[in-house]
Design a protein around this motif. Structure first.
Motif, PDB file in Angstrom:
ATOM      1  N   HIS A  16       5.138 -17.143-122.402  1.00 45.18           N
ATOM      2  CA  HIS A  16       4.120 -16.980-120.941  1.00 45.18           C
ATOM      3  C   HIS A  16       4.858 -18.533-120.977  1.00 45.18           C
ATOM      4  CE1 HIS A  16       1.440 -14.169-122.238  1.00 45.18           C
ATOM      5  NE2 HIS A  16       1.115 -14.040-123.502  1.00 45.18           N
ATOM      6  N   CYS A  17       4.396 -18.523-119.361  1.00 46.47           N
ATOM      7  CA  CYS A  17       4.701 -19.967-119.388  1.00 46.47           C
ATOM      8  C   CYS A  17       3.222 -21.197-119.539  1.00 46.47           C
ATOM      9  CB  CYS A  17       4.977 -19.000-117.187  1.00 46.47           C
ATOM     10  SG  CYS A  17       4.518 -21.067-116.478  1.00 46.47           S
ATOM     11  N   PRO A  18       4.365 -22.253-120.236  1.00 44.37           N
ATOM     12  CA  PRO A  18       2.894 -22.942-120.707  1.00 44.37           C
ATOM     13  C   PRO A  18       2.548 -23.765-119.478  1.00 44.37           C
ATOM     14  CG  PRO A  18       5.206 -24.180-120.160  1.00 44.37           C
ATOM     15  CD  PRO A  18       5.034 -22.789-120.219  1.00 44.37           C
ATOM     16  N   TYR A  19       2.307 -23.839-118.224  1.00 45.07           N
ATOM     17  CA  TYR A  19       1.883 -24.142-117.073  1.00 45.07           C
ATOM     18  C   TYR A  19       0.859 -23.410-116.267  1.00 45.07           C
ATOM     19  CZ  TYR A  19       5.094 -28.079-118.324  1.00 45.07           C
ATOM     20  OH  TYR A  19       5.736 -28.744-119.023  1.00 45.07           O
ATOM     21  N   CYS A  20       1.358 -21.961-116.515  1.00 44.19           N
ATOM     22  CA  CYS A  20       0.736 -21.219-115.796  1.00 44.19           C
ATOM     23  C   CYS A  20       0.170 -19.512-116.292  1.00 44.19           C
ATOM     24  CB  CYS A  20       0.917 -21.024-114.155  1.00 44.19           C
ATOM     25  SG  CYS A  20       2.456 -19.871-114.253  1.00 44.19           S
ATOM     26  N   ALA A  21       0.409 -19.759-116.874  1.00 49.24           N
ATOM     27  CA  ALA A  21       0.238 -18.263-118.268  1.00 49.24           C
ATOM     28  C   ALA A  21       1.474 -17.234-117.452  1.00 49.24           C
ATOM     29  CB  ALA A  21      -0.891 -18.300-118.385  1.00 49.24           C
ATOM     30  N   SER A  22       1.946 -17.705-116.477  1.00 45.15           N
ATOM     31  CA  SER A  22       2.586 -15.945-116.381  1.00 45.15           C
ATOM     32  C   SER A  22       3.599 -15.541-117.532  1.00 45.15           C
ATOM     33  CB  SER A  22       3.387 -16.863-115.203  1.00 45.15           C
ATOM     34  OG  SER A  22       4.924 -15.548-114.556  1.00 45.15           O
ATOM     35  N   THR A  23       3.915 -14.510-116.983  1.00 49.73           N
ATOM     36  CA  THR A  23       5.259 -13.188-118.074  1.00 49.73           C
ATOM     37  C   THR A  23       5.998 -13.241-117.281  1.00 49.73           C
ATOM     38  OG1 THR A  23       4.087 -11.783-117.451  1.00 49.73           O
ATOM     39  CG2 THR A  23       3.431 -12.758-119.344  1.00 49.73           C
ATOM     40  N   GLU A  36      13.215 -20.583-116.112  1.00 45.33           N
ATOM     41  CA  GLU A  36      12.433 -20.621-114.804  1.00 45.33           C
ATOM     42  C   GLU A  36      11.035 -19.424-114.403  1.00 45.33           C
ATOM     43  OE1 GLU A  36      14.457 -19.082-111.682  1.00 45.33           O
ATOM     44  OE2 GLU A  36      13.053 -20.438-110.130  1.00 45.33           O
ATOM     45  N   CYS A  37      10.048 -20.199-113.752  1.00 50.75           N
ATOM     46  CA  CYS A  37       8.883 -19.594-114.141  1.00 50.75           C
ATOM     47  C   CYS A  37       8.066 -18.828-112.383  1.00 50.75           C
ATOM     48  CB  CYS A  37       7.122 -20.171-114.795  1.00 50.75           C
ATOM     49  SG  CYS A  37       5.833 -18.938-113.993  1.00 50.75           S
ATOM     50  N   LEU A  38       8.344 -17.364-112.627  1.00 55.36           N
ATOM     51  CA  LEU A  38       8.818 -17.315-111.080  1.00 55.36           C
ATOM     52  C   LEU A  38       6.884 -17.642-110.051  1.00 55.36           C
ATOM     53  CD1 LEU A  38      10.915 -14.200-111.610  1.00 55.36           C
ATOM     54  CD2 LEU A  38      11.732 -16.691-110.557  1.00 55.36           C
ATOM     55  N   GLU A  39       6.456 -17.712-110.832  1.00 56.16           N
ATOM     56  CA  GLU A  39       4.746 -17.198-110.287  1.00 56.16           C
ATOM     57  C   GLU A  39       4.581 -19.228-109.703  1.00 56.16           C
ATOM     58  OE1 GLU A  39       2.139 -15.214-111.691  1.00 56.16           O
ATOM     59  OE2 GLU A  39       2.947 -13.345-112.179  1.00 56.16           O
ATOM     60  N   CYS A  40       4.852 -20.117-110.715  1.00 54.89           N
ATOM     61  CA  CYS A  40       4.372 -21.489-109.712  1.00 54.89           C
ATOM     62  C   CYS A  40       6.246 -21.968-109.875  1.00 54.89           C
ATOM     63  CB  CYS A  40       3.748 -21.801-111.091  1.00 54.89           C
ATOM     64  SG  CYS A  40       4.790 -22.405-112.683  1.00 54.89           S
ATOM     65  N   THR A  41       7.700 -21.494-109.931  1.00 54.05           N
ATOM     66  CA  THR A  41       8.292 -22.065-109.770  1.00 54.05           C
ATOM     67  C   THR A  41       8.762 -23.477-110.702  1.00 54.05           C
ATOM     68  OG1 THR A  41       7.890 -23.567-108.077  1.00 54.05           O
ATOM     69  CG2 THR A  41       8.700 -21.666-107.996  1.00 54.05           C
TER      70      THR A  41
END
Ligand SMILES: [Zn+2]
Length: 79
Positions: A16-23, A36-41
């Motif tokens: 998970h992204c540590p900032y927005c929990a996106s997978t 790189e998190c594709l949801e919060c960039t």
């Protein structure tokens, strides 16, 4: 020109992204550890630094046969 770099055994894969929990995460190509998190960039790193020593010594587990014999002995049964 080398197209593919050698695998980094210390690179961990976050779930998970540590900032927005996106997978939805992709390896970032700038560094060996970045994702790189594709949801919060956001781009962040996950690094394995090692392992601390355990506070208590780990004792090996007793076998099933030994545990049964110990239990019977504790309750006064002779083997
Ligand atoms: Zn994110």
């Amino acid at each position: 020109m080398k197209l593919r770099r050698s695998p980094n055994p210390n690179r961990n894969h976050p779930l998970h992204c540590p900032y927005c929990a996106s997978t939805v995460l992709l390896p970032e190509i700038d560094t060996e550890f970045a994702w790189e998190c594709l949801e919060c960039t956001r781009v962040f790193e996950v690094k394995y630094h090692g392992q601390n020593e355990a506070d208590a010594l780990i004792t090996p587990a007793v076998s099933t046969t030994s545990a049964l014999q110990n239990s019977l002995r504790k309750r006064g049964h002779t083997l």
